[in-house]
Design a protein around this motif. Sequence first.
Motif, PDB file in Angstrom:
ATOM      1  N   GLN A   1       0.850  -1.186   0.000  1.00  0.00           N
ATOM      2  CA  GLN A   1       0.000   0.000   0.000  1.00  0.00           C
ATOM      3  C   GLN A   1       0.894   1.247   0.000  1.00  0.00           C
ATOM      4  N   ILE A   2       0.434   2.286  -0.688  1.00  0.00           N
ATOM      5  CA  ILE A   2       1.251   3.497  -0.820  1.00  0.00           C
ATOM      6  C   ILE A   2       0.537   4.679  -0.152  1.00  0.00           C
ATOM      7  N   ILE A   3       1.228   5.278   0.813  1.00  0.00           N
ATOM      8  CA  ILE A   3       0.701   6.487   1.459  1.00  0.00           C
ATOM      9  C   ILE A   3       1.489   7.675   0.920  1.00  0.00           C
ATOM     10  N   GLY A   4       0.800   8.762   0.649  1.00  0.00           N
ATOM     11  CA  GLY A   4       1.493   9.963   0.164  1.00  0.00           C
ATOM     12  C   GLY A   4       1.306  11.116   1.132  1.00  0.00           C
ATOM     13  N   GLY A   5       2.310  11.970   1.221  1.00  0.00           N
ATOM     14  CA  GLY A   5       2.176  13.140   2.081  1.00  0.00           C
ATOM     15  C   GLY A   5       3.414  13.994   1.988  1.00  0.00           C
ATOM     16  N   ASN A   6       3.441  15.135   2.646  1.00  0.00           N
ATOM     17  CA  ASN A   6       2.327  15.700   3.375  1.00  0.00           C
ATOM     18  C   ASN A   6       1.700  16.841   2.594  1.00  0.00           C
ATOM     19  N   ILE A   7       0.418  16.998   2.772  1.00  0.00           N
ATOM     20  CA  ILE A   7      -0.308  18.110   2.163  1.00  0.00           C
ATOM     21  C   ILE A   7      -1.126  18.759   3.282  1.00  0.00           C
ATOM     22  N   ALA A   8      -1.721  19.933   2.980  1.00  0.00           N
ATOM     23  CA  ALA A   8      -2.486  20.608   4.038  1.00  0.00           C
ATOM     24  C   ALA A   8      -3.730  21.307   3.500  1.00  0.00           C
ATOM     25  N   THR A   9      -4.076  20.993   2.246  1.00  0.00           N
ATOM     26  CA  THR A   9      -5.261  21.634   1.652  1.00  0.00           C
ATOM     27  C   THR A   9      -6.087  20.578   0.928  1.00  0.00           C
ATOM     28  N   ARG A  10      -7.295  20.981   0.554  1.00  0.00           N
ATOM     29  CA  ARG A  10      -8.160  20.062  -0.194  1.00  0.00           C
ATOM     30  C   ARG A  10      -7.545  19.757  -1.562  1.00  0.00           C
TER      31      ARG A  10
ATOM     32  N   VAL B   1      -3.839   9.368   2.408  1.00  0.00           N
ATOM     33  CA  VAL B   1      -3.235  10.692   2.303  1.00  0.00           C
ATOM     34  C   VAL B   1      -2.794  11.140   3.693  1.00  0.00           C
ATOM     35  N   LYS B   2      -1.591  11.692   3.791  1.00  0.00           N
ATOM     36  CA  LYS B   2      -1.098  12.144   5.091  1.00  0.00           C
ATOM     37  C   LYS B   2      -1.102  13.676   5.105  1.00  0.00           C
ATOM     38  N   ILE B   3      -1.699  14.209   6.197  1.00  0.00           N
ATOM     39  CA  ILE B   3      -1.975  15.648   6.254  1.00  0.00           C
ATOM     40  C   ILE B   3      -1.147  16.322   7.353  1.00  0.00           C
ATOM     41  N   GLY B   4      -0.527  17.441   7.025  1.00  0.00           N
ATOM     42  CA  GLY B   4       0.174  18.223   8.045  1.00  0.00           C
ATOM     43  C   GLY B   4       1.354  18.964   7.448  1.00  0.00           C
ATOM     44  N   VAL B   5       1.297  20.267   7.395  1.00  0.00           N
ATOM     45  CA  VAL B   5       2.456  21.068   7.016  1.00  0.00           C
ATOM     46  C   VAL B   5       2.737  22.025   8.174  1.00  0.00           C
ATOM     47  N   GLY B   6       3.720  21.627   8.964  1.00  0.00           N
ATOM     48  CA  GLY B   6       4.178  22.497  10.053  1.00  0.00           C
ATOM     49  C   GLY B   6       3.532  22.398  11.420  1.00  0.00           C
TER      50      GLY B   6
ATOM     51  N   GLN C   1     -12.157  16.379   3.163  1.00  0.00           N
ATOM     52  CA  GLN C   1     -13.304  16.507   2.250  1.00  0.00           C
ATOM     53  C   GLN C   1     -13.019  15.777   0.941  1.00  0.00           C
ATOM     54  N   ALA C   2     -11.807  16.005   0.428  1.00  0.00           N
ATOM     55  CA  ALA C   2     -11.438  15.342  -0.836  1.00  0.00           C
ATOM     56  C   ALA C   2     -11.319  13.837  -0.625  1.00  0.00           C
ATOM     57  N   CYS C   3     -10.751  13.437   0.519  1.00  0.00           N
ATOM     58  CA  CYS C   3     -10.530  12.004   0.782  1.00  0.00           C
ATOM     59  C   CYS C   3     -11.864  11.279   0.921  1.00  0.00           C
ATOM     60  N   LYS C   4     -12.777  11.905   1.669  1.00  0.00           N
ATOM     61  CA  LYS C   4     -14.096  11.293   1.871  1.00  0.00           C
ATOM     62  C   LYS C   4     -14.777  11.062   0.523  1.00  0.00           C
ATOM     63  N   ALA C   5     -14.752  12.090  -0.327  1.00  0.00           N
ATOM     64  CA  ALA C   5     -15.429  11.991  -1.623  1.00  0.00           C
ATOM     65  C   ALA C   5     -14.835  10.848  -2.445  1.00  0.00           C
ATOM     66  N   ALA C   6     -13.526  10.588  -2.262  1.00  0.00           N
ATOM     67  CA  ALA C   6     -12.863   9.545  -3.062  1.00  0.00           C
ATOM     68  C   ALA C   6     -12.828   8.194  -2.345  1.00  0.00           C
ATOM     69  N   GLY C   7     -13.282   8.158  -1.093  1.00  0.00           N
ATOM     70  CA  GLY C   7     -13.251   6.898  -0.335  1.00  0.00           C
ATOM     71  C   GLY C   7     -11.846   6.482   0.085  1.00  0.00           C
ATOM     72  N   ILE C   8     -10.949   7.455   0.215  1.00  0.00           N
ATOM     73  CA  ILE C   8      -9.551   7.169   0.591  1.00  0.00           C
ATOM     74  C   ILE C   8      -9.328   7.626   2.039  1.00  0.00           C
ATOM     75  N   PRO C   9      -8.757   6.766   2.888  1.00  0.00           N
ATOM     76  CA  PRO C   9      -8.506   7.200   4.272  1.00  0.00           C
ATOM     77  C   PRO C   9      -7.434   8.283   4.367  1.00  0.00           C
ATOM     78  N   CYS C  10      -7.463   9.034   5.474  1.00  0.00           N
ATOM     79  CA  CYS C  10      -6.416  10.045   5.656  1.00  0.00           C
ATOM     80  C   CYS C  10      -5.877  10.044   7.085  1.00  0.00           C
ATOM     81  N   ILE C  11      -4.660  10.553   7.195  1.00  0.00           N
ATOM     82  CA  ILE C  11      -3.885  10.509   8.444  1.00  0.00           C
ATOM     83  C   ILE C  11      -3.600  11.933   8.890  1.00  0.00           C
ATOM     84  N   ALA C  12      -3.905  12.252  10.147  1.00  0.00           N
ATOM     85  CA  ALA C  12      -3.568  13.569  10.689  1.00  0.00           C
ATOM     86  C   ALA C  12      -2.183  13.463  11.323  1.00  0.00           C
TER      87      ALA C  12
END
Length: 504
Positions: free
Chosen positions: A282-291, A305-310, A336-347
Motif C-alpha cells: 500500500q502506498i501512502i502519500g504526504g504531506n499536504i495541508a489543503t483540499r 493521504v497524510k496531512i500536516g504542514v508544520g 473533504q477530498a478524501c471522503k469523496a474519493a473513499g480514501i482514508p487520511c492521516i492527521a
Amino acid sequence: SAYAPVPPIFAKMGLAYDDVLLLPNETDVIPSEVDTTTRLTREITMKVPVISAAMDTVTESDMAIAMARNGGIGVLHRNLSIDDQAAQVDVVKRSESGMITDPLTVNPEVSLADLDKLCGKFHISGLPVVDKENRLVGIITNRDMRFIPSDDYDRLKVKDVMTKDNLITGPANISKEDAHRLLAQHKVEKLPLIDESGKLAGLITVKDFVKTEQYPDATKDAQGRLRVAAGIGFLGDAWQRASALMEAGVDVLVVDTANGEARLALDMIRRLKSDSAFKDVQIIGGNIATRSGAQAMIDAGVDAVKIGVGPGSICTTRVVAGVGVPQLTAVYDAAQACKAAGIPCIADGGIHYSGDIAKALVAGADTVMLGGTLAGTEEAPGEKVLLHGKQYKLYRGMGSLGAMAPRGKKSYSKDRYSGRCHLKRKGGPEGVEGEVPYRGPLNAVLYQLIGGLHQSMFYVGAHNIGELHEKGRFIRITDAGLRESHPHDIVMTAEAPNYTGFHN
Ligand code: XMP
C-alpha cells in the motif's frame, strides 16, 4: 477559492486543535466497549488509530514491533542506508508469525559466537539447523546453549551442541490446532515443518501462540506476521530503496516529504502505483495541508493521504518559510477530498493530548501520526539522558541540522526538505532538536492515549469511529476558554499519567 490572494483580513480562518472542543451528547456508550477499528489505507485496517512517525528518534524496529502488537503501526524512518532500513523491515516481519514460511536457519558448521549474534539481532531463541540441501539435521535453542560457558562460543560449532535425535517435526500443511497439540505433547517450543521431499518448509513456535493471546489487537498480515510501514523519498536512489523494502516484505510505503505536492513526489507515487511489482504494497502519500493537495495525491493514486504542514512539535516550517495550515483546518479541508474519493487520511503532527486524537478524527481523519508524544518511550531509538535529576530522550525534527547533517555520518533525510535540491542555493533547517521526558514503555503511553479516546467517544455518544465521524461536533473557544480547559489556580504536586502540562 477560499485561499485566493485577498487581503489577509478576508483570508480564510485556520484553526488548531487548541481552538476547539468537542460537544458532549446524549450517550449510552460504555468507554471500555467502544470499537476503535479504522482504515489505515484502502486495504489495511487497524484496531487502534495510531501510527508512530517516520523519524530517527521515534521509529526503528523496536517501536514498529510494539506499535503493531498494540494494534497500530510504525513507519520506519529513512535516515539510514537502504540495507539497514530493509533489515529493520525483516526484523519486524520475523518477530512473530502464524507460520514462518521462510524461517531463518543455520548451518551446522557455524560457530556458537555467530549463532549468538544472529539470535540477538532477530530477538529469537533458537534456529532449525539445515544442510546445504535445506534438509533438517537438527535444532538449536537456548536450552542447548544454557550450560555452555560463553568463553567456548568461538571454539564450538552448532553441530557440537544441537539437538539431533528424536526431532519433533510436522508436515508442511499442518493445521494450527494440530501444531499446538504437538508442541504441548512433546513440551517443545519450536516445530519445524517438513515437505514431502524432506526439506524444511516452515516453522511454528510456541511464542507465536502466546503472543496472539497476549496481543489480541495486533495489526497482522494474512500470514500472521506483524505489519510494518517504511518511509521513502522521491529523489536519488528512492526507487532502489522502495524495491529493497518491498523485497523485505514491507506492507506500506510512505512517500515521505515535507511538501507532497512537489511534482517529483507525485510522479514517484504514480510510478509505484502503476508498477505491478508493488501491487501488494500500500502506498501512502504526504504531506499536504489543503483540499487541492489531497486531491493531487488521490489523482496520483495513493492508498491513503497524510496531512500536516508544520504542526509538529519540532517543526519550524511555518516560521522559516511562512507556510502551513493550522492542523484542524488542514485535516478538515483535506478530508473533504478524501471522503469523496473513499480514501482514508492521516492527521500527522501537533497531537499533544489524548483529546487531540478525537478532535483529529472528528475533523475527518481516520488515523493519527505521533512523533513527540512517543519519542520519550522506551522503544524509541536512543539512550536516556539525565538532565537536572530527570530522565529524557532525544527528539529532533527530520529537517533539523542534526538529522540532515549528522556529525561524521551520511544523512539520508535531507531530501525530505529539498524538493528544491536542484537549485544551487539550499534552504536552511526546518526543524529543531531537543529532549522530551522519558515516559517508560510504549504500551503504558498508548494505554493512556487510547483510554482518552474511549472517553471522548463516550461523551460524543459514538460506539465506533464511523459514529465519531458522524456525531462529533466542535465548539470554538477563546484564549480564556483554553486557559479554563487546563488545570488552573493550583500548583500541581503530583504528575497525572495522561497530562503532560500546558504546552507552550
Ligand atoms: P509531533 O507534533 O507529533 O509531529 O511531534 C511529528 C511530525 O512532524 C513532522 N516533522 C517535521 N516537520 N520539520 C517540520 O516542519 C521537521 O524537521 C520535521 N520532522 C518531522 C513529521 O510529519 C512528523 O510525523
